[in-house]
Design a protein around this motif. Sequence first.
Motif, PDB file in Angstrom:
ATOM      1  N   TYR A  51       0.836  -1.202   0.000  1.00 22.69           N
ATOM      2  CA  TYR A  51       0.000   0.000   0.000  1.00 22.69           C
ATOM      3  C   TYR A  51       0.869   1.250   0.000  1.00 22.69           C
ATOM      4  N   SER A  52       2.012   1.189   0.687  1.00 25.03           N
ATOM      5  CA  SER A  52       2.911   2.346   0.723  1.00 25.03           C
ATOM      6  C   SER A  52       3.508   2.622  -0.649  1.00 25.03           C
ATOM      7  N   ILE A  53       3.747   1.554  -1.422  1.00 20.42           N
ATOM      8  CA  ILE A  53       4.248   1.735  -2.784  1.00 20.42           C
ATOM      9  C   ILE A  53       3.212   2.457  -3.637  1.00 20.42           C
ATOM     10  N   LEU A  59       9.002   8.238   1.468  1.00 20.21           N
ATOM     11  CA  LEU A  59       8.381   9.525   1.784  1.00 20.21           C
ATOM     12  C   LEU A  59       6.999   9.329   2.378  1.00 20.21           C
ATOM     13  N   MET A  60       6.220   8.391   1.831  1.00 19.15           N
ATOM     14  CA  MET A  60       4.898   8.117   2.379  1.00 19.15           C
ATOM     15  C   MET A  60       5.006   7.487   3.765  1.00 19.15           C
ATOM     16  N   LEU A  61       6.009   6.638   3.965  1.00 20.68           N
ATOM     17  CA  LEU A  61       6.227   6.042   5.283  1.00 20.68           C
ATOM     18  C   LEU A  61       6.599   7.104   6.314  1.00 20.68           C
ATOM     19  N   LEU A  62       7.386   8.091   5.899  1.00 22.34           N
ATOM     20  CA  LEU A  62       7.755   9.184   6.804  1.00 22.34           C
ATOM     21  C   LEU A  62       6.538  10.024   7.180  1.00 22.34           C
ATOM     22  N   LEU A  63       5.688  10.307   6.207  1.00 17.23           N
ATOM     23  CA  LEU A  63       4.467  11.068   6.497  1.00 17.23           C
ATOM     24  C   LEU A  63       3.600  10.314   7.504  1.00 17.23           C
ATOM     25  N   THR A  64       3.460   9.014   7.290  1.00 16.18           N
ATOM     26  CA  THR A  64       2.666   8.190   8.204  1.00 16.18           C
ATOM     27  C   THR A  64       3.280   8.179   9.595  1.00 16.18           C
ATOM     28  N   ALA A  65       4.591   7.947   9.659  1.00 18.07           N
ATOM     29  CA  ALA A  65       5.280   7.859  10.950  1.00 18.07           C
ATOM     30  C   ALA A  65       5.185   9.165  11.726  1.00 18.07           C
ATOM     31  N   SER A  66       5.242  10.297  11.023  1.00 20.43           N
ATOM     32  CA  SER A  66       5.189  11.594  11.699  1.00 20.43           C
ATOM     33  C   SER A  66       3.870  11.794  12.431  1.00 20.43           C
ATOM     34  N   ILE A  67       2.799  11.166  11.927  1.00 21.63           N
ATOM     35  CA  ILE A  67       1.483  11.253  12.580  1.00 21.63           C
ATOM     36  C   ILE A  67       1.369  10.233  13.705  1.00 21.63           C
ATOM     37  N   ILE A  68       1.823   9.008  13.459  1.00 21.78           N
ATOM     38  CA  ILE A  68       1.763   7.947  14.466  1.00 21.78           C
ATOM     39  C   ILE A  68       2.576   8.311  15.698  1.00 21.78           C
ATOM     40  N   LEU A  69       3.703   8.984  15.500  1.00 23.39           N
ATOM     41  CA  LEU A  69       4.566   9.365  16.620  1.00 23.39           C
ATOM     42  C   LEU A  69       3.834  10.185  17.673  1.00 23.39           C
ATOM     43  N   LYS A  70       2.848  10.964  17.258  1.00 21.21           N
ATOM     44  CA  LYS A  70       2.150  11.867  18.174  1.00 21.21           C
ATOM     45  C   LYS A  70       1.065  11.155  18.985  1.00 21.21           C
ATOM     46  N   SER A  73      -4.948   7.525   0.700  1.00 24.38           N
ATOM     47  CA  SER A  73      -3.888   6.557   0.999  1.00 24.38           C
ATOM     48  C   SER A  73      -3.338   6.765   2.402  1.00 24.38           C
ATOM     49  N   LEU A  74      -3.090   8.018   2.760  1.00 25.73           N
ATOM     50  CA  LEU A  74      -2.465   8.331   4.042  1.00 25.73           C
ATOM     51  C   LEU A  74      -3.353   7.942   5.217  1.00 25.73           C
ATOM     52  N   THR A  75      -4.650   8.210   5.112  1.00 22.20           N
ATOM     53  CA  THR A  75      -5.545   7.866   6.224  1.00 22.20           C
ATOM     54  C   THR A  75      -5.601   6.355   6.448  1.00 22.20           C
TER      55      THR A  75
END
Length: 440
Positions: A107-109, A149-160, A325-327
């Motif tokens: 899905y990240s691809i 890049l998509m994994l980083l966007l996801t991780a930045s939200i999960i971290l919070k 995709s991000l949600t």
Amino acid sequence: MAQSRDGFQSRLGFVLAASGAAVGLGNIWGFPTQAANHGGGAFLLVYFIVIFLLALPALYTELYLGHKAQANPVKALRNAWQEQAPQVGAAAGYLGLAGAIVMLSFYSIVAGWMLAYALEPIALFLGFTEISTFLKTDSMARNFIFTPLMLLLTASIILKGVKSGIETWSRRLMPMLLVLLVGLIAYIATLDGASNGFAAYLVPDFSQILDPGLIIAAMGQAFFSLSLGVGCMMIYGSYLQPDANLPRLTASVALLDTGVAFLAGLLIIPAIYVAQHNGVQVFSDGKLVGEGQLIFAILPQLFNTMGEVGLLVGLLFFVLMSIASLTSTISSTEIPVAFLVENHQVERKQATFLVSLTVLTASSLIIFNFDWLFGLVIMVLTQYQLPLMGLFYFITVGWLWRRGNQLHKAASGVRYWFAQYIRFVCPILMTAVFANVAFG
């Protein structure tokens, strides 16, 4: 030291987050294709019926398991099977955990492709033709740039965490997605050929209503569009307050998810007919061309026929796809992160890093072996694991889980009949879905 458990702070926040988990490429990409290939309005009508008959009980069942346990899927299923074979429940939880990682790996691809296509009109507008060509051309280099890049966007939200990350960003992203959908529908409706698309989508051909292929396709789409089977809804259900009104919340999530799928059809199917009106080949042997061609060939060709405004429309469309995709990647990532935090007392920051690194490794393996592995991974997950896990949840709640299961204890009234429906009818319907998607 055990960490205090985060959770959703409002009903709206949960509904938007859970709907965001469900609203993904299956709604905006898969649903319109299924509708176009199965009678348009006839498919839409049957889809609404099976959402009520199968997907809504499945959604409630998965949320119910997580909500009662107030724990991640491994713990929740172990607890549900405590009196019979807790190791079986835990094994199913681990299988869902692995499924979430596998889902994220491909899905990240695909999410990265959406992000690349969203940037392409900007590059073209600025005159960077070589970059524009790179962004819309499939390549290993593009995959290795945009997947991380998509994994980083996801991780930045999960971290919070749940409240500051998942809930906060769901409140931002879901309204934006809805505004983009409605705006694009309004514009497409003004173009020549769109009226034929609206008629094909909204006017049912009642002669096709009882077509078994259409019914089974609608059942499968309804189940998959709600992101059921890997534990996304179970983990979100566990973050609800113990006194939450689960039936009402379940209905709200299903309604919003179904509404987005309906709106996606109002956008994509008229757009297909506009493209056909403009000379783009969209049907082959009476069927819509493959889903990949629809998103990455037909619609870009349509945008090209619009002139300069097509750059804006293409940008907004792929921003919409990127948000969808991000949600979904957010919810899938939270499953293994919650497992590491709760079962192994790993700090959320470290857990997010470990999960992201694992997914990147799995994604890289797929990218290096794309021709045969990408399709195989999707087939195994969607055709086998998801429906089988859905069936497992029905059997767990309906037959095996006793301690703390209020549905099992219901002796009369609506709750009793709903419990019987989950015990007897839903497993049969779910088996039919599995048999169709697995064996054709």
